[in-house]
Design an enzyme around this catalytic site. Structure first.
Site, PDB file in Angstrom:
ATOM      1  N   ASN A   1       0.830  -1.207   0.000  1.00  0.00           N
ATOM      2  CA  ASN A   1       0.000   0.000   0.000  1.00  0.00           C
ATOM      3  C   ASN A   1       0.862   1.253   0.000  1.00  0.00           C
ATOM      4  O   ASN A   1       1.916   1.309   0.651  1.00  0.00           O
ATOM      5  CB  ASN A   1      -1.017   0.001   1.150  1.00  0.00           C
ATOM      6  CG  ASN A   1      -0.433  -0.226   2.520  1.00  0.00           C
ATOM      7  OD1 ASN A   1       0.508  -0.978   2.689  1.00  0.00           O
ATOM      8  ND2 ASN A   1      -0.994   0.439   3.510  1.00  0.00           N
ATOM      9  N   GLN A   2       0.415   2.228  -0.765  1.00  0.00           N
ATOM     10  CA  GLN A   2       1.136   3.485  -0.948  1.00  0.00           C
ATOM     11  C   GLN A   2       0.179   4.618  -0.608  1.00  0.00           C
ATOM     12  O   GLN A   2      -0.785   4.852  -1.329  1.00  0.00           O
ATOM     13  CB  GLN A   2       1.617   3.609  -2.407  1.00  0.00           C
ATOM     14  CG  GLN A   2       2.529   2.463  -2.859  1.00  0.00           C
ATOM     15  CD  GLN A   2       3.849   2.409  -2.087  1.00  0.00           C
ATOM     16  OE1 GLN A   2       4.472   3.460  -1.838  1.00  0.00           O
ATOM     17  NE2 GLN A   2       4.268   1.209  -1.694  1.00  0.00           N
ATOM     18  N   GLU A   3       0.441   5.273   0.521  1.00  0.00           N
ATOM     19  CA  GLU A   3      -0.492   6.305   0.984  1.00  0.00           C
ATOM     20  C   GLU A   3      -0.079   7.686   0.487  1.00  0.00           C
ATOM     21  O   GLU A   3       1.006   7.873  -0.084  1.00  0.00           O
ATOM     22  CB  GLU A   3      -0.581   6.249   2.516  1.00  0.00           C
ATOM     23  CG  GLU A   3      -1.151   4.910   2.966  1.00  0.00           C
ATOM     24  CD  GLU A   3      -1.394   4.802   4.463  1.00  0.00           C
ATOM     25  OE1 GLU A   3      -0.962   5.691   5.230  1.00  0.00           O
ATOM     26  OE2 GLU A   3      -2.040   3.812   4.859  1.00  0.00           O
TER      27      GLU A   3
ATOM     28  N   GLU B   1      -3.065  -4.638  -2.899  1.00  0.00           N
ATOM     29  CA  GLU B   1      -3.588  -5.575  -3.893  1.00  0.00           C
ATOM     30  C   GLU B   1      -3.667  -4.936  -5.272  1.00  0.00           C
ATOM     31  O   GLU B   1      -3.295  -5.542  -6.280  1.00  0.00           O
ATOM     32  CB  GLU B   1      -4.983  -6.064  -3.484  1.00  0.00           C
ATOM     33  CG  GLU B   1      -5.006  -6.866  -2.200  1.00  0.00           C
ATOM     34  CD  GLU B   1      -5.174  -6.016  -0.942  1.00  0.00           C
ATOM     35  OE1 GLU B   1      -4.712  -4.855  -0.915  1.00  0.00           O
ATOM     36  OE2 GLU B   1      -5.759  -6.526   0.028  1.00  0.00           O
TER      37      GLU B   1
HETATM   38  N1  THU Z   1      -5.221  -1.402   2.581  1.00  0.00           N
HETATM   39  C1  THU Z   1      -4.706  -2.268   1.667  1.00  0.00           C
HETATM   40  O1  THU Z   1      -3.568  -2.116   1.213  1.00  0.00           O
HETATM   41  N2  THU Z   1      -5.466  -3.305   1.278  1.00  0.00           N
HETATM   42  C2  THU Z   1      -6.743  -3.531   1.704  1.00  0.00           C
HETATM   43  O2  THU Z   1      -7.412  -4.401   1.172  1.00  0.00           O
HETATM   44  C3  THU Z   1      -7.284  -2.741   2.805  1.00  0.00           C
HETATM   45  C4  THU Z   1      -6.544  -1.512   3.139  1.00  0.00           C
HETATM   46  C5  THU Z   1      -4.416  -0.248   2.982  1.00  0.00           C
HETATM   47  C6  THU Z   1      -4.946   1.065   2.475  1.00  0.00           C
HETATM   48  C7  THU Z   1      -4.399   2.033   3.499  1.00  0.00           C
HETATM   49  O3  THU Z   1      -3.073   2.394   3.100  1.00  0.00           O
HETATM   50  C8  THU Z   1      -4.295   1.223   4.772  1.00  0.00           C
HETATM   51  O4  THU Z   1      -4.382  -0.143   4.380  1.00  0.00           O
HETATM   52  C9  THU Z   1      -5.394   1.511   5.767  1.00  0.00           C
HETATM   53  O5  THU Z   1      -6.647   1.420   5.191  1.00  0.00           O
END
Ligand code: THU
Length: 160
Positions: A62-64, A75
Site C-alpha cells: 500500500n502506498q499512501e 492488492e
Molecule cells: N489497505 C490495503 O492495502 N489493502 C486492503 O485491502 C485494505 C486496506 C491499505 C490502504 C491504506 O493504506 C491502509 O491499508 C489503511 O486502510
C-alpha cells in the site's frame, strides 16, 4: 418473489505452516512486500505477492498519500503492476499479508471492496479465476478459489 441463498466456500488454515509449500513461499514474499509499504498515516502495512503462469512473482504494497484518497492498496498496486508489465500472463495466485504498527493483526485481512472489484476485472480479462490467500501477521489464513467468492453479484463488463 423468490428468495435465493448466496453461498461461497472458503478454506481456513490454522496457520501458514499448513499451506502448500509453493503458497508458503508466495506468502513469505507478501510478508516481505509489507516492508515496502508507505503507510505513514494509517501505520497499517499490507503486502501482496501474485504469481503468474510463467512463474514470475509481482509484488505490491500500500502506498499512501497526504491527500488520502490518492493512496492505493497493496492488492491493486500488485495487480496493476502485473497488468502493466505482463499484460499477457495470467495471474494464478494472490497472497496478501497485513500488519499494523498500532496493534497485532491476528485475523486474516480480506481485500477491501475496491480491490475486490479490481481483481474481479482481471479474472474477467483472463477468463480464469485467481486463487487468493490472506492473513494477518500470524494465525489463520483464508483461501478462496476465486475473487467472486467474496464479491457476490459483482458488476462486470457484460452489463455495459
Ligand atoms: N489497505 C490495503 O492495502 N489493502 C486492503 O485491502 C485494505 C486496506 C491499505 C490502504 C491504506 O493504506 C491502509 O491499508 C489503511 O486502510
Amino acid at each position: 418473489m423468490t428468495e435465493k441463498q448466496i453461498s461461497a466456500s472458503i478454506k481456513i488454515f490454522d496457520s501458514a505452516s499448513e499451506l502448500p509449500e509453493h503458497i508458503q513461499t508466495l506468502m513469505n514474499q507478501a510478508v516481505e512486500a509489507r516492508n515496502t509499504a508507505y503507510a505513514p498515516y494509517s501505520k497499517f502495512k499490507v503486502g501482496a505477492a501474485l504469481s503468474l503462469e510463467n512463474g514470475e512473482v509481482v509484488r505490491g504494497s500500500n502506498q499512501e498519500n497526504a491527500s488520502y484518497p490518492s493512496g492505493l492498496c497493496a492488492e491493486r498496486t500488485a495487480i496493476y503492476a502485473a497488468g502493466a508489465n505482463y499484460p499477457n500472463q495470467k495471474i494464478k495466485v494472490l497472497a496478501i499479508s497485513a500488519t499494523s504498527e498500532k496493534h497485532d493483526v491476528t485475523e486474516p485481512i480480506a481485500p477491501c471492496g475496491a480491490c475486490r472489484q479490481a481483481i474481479a476485472e482481471y479474472e474477467q480479462k483472463q477468463d480464469e479465476p485467481i486463487q487468493i490467500y490472506f492473513t494477518g501477521i500470524s494465525g489463520k489464513v483464508i483461501c478462496v478459489e476465486s475473487l467472486l467468492d467474496i464479491l457476490p453479484l459483482a458488476f462486470n463488463n457484460k452489463f455495459l
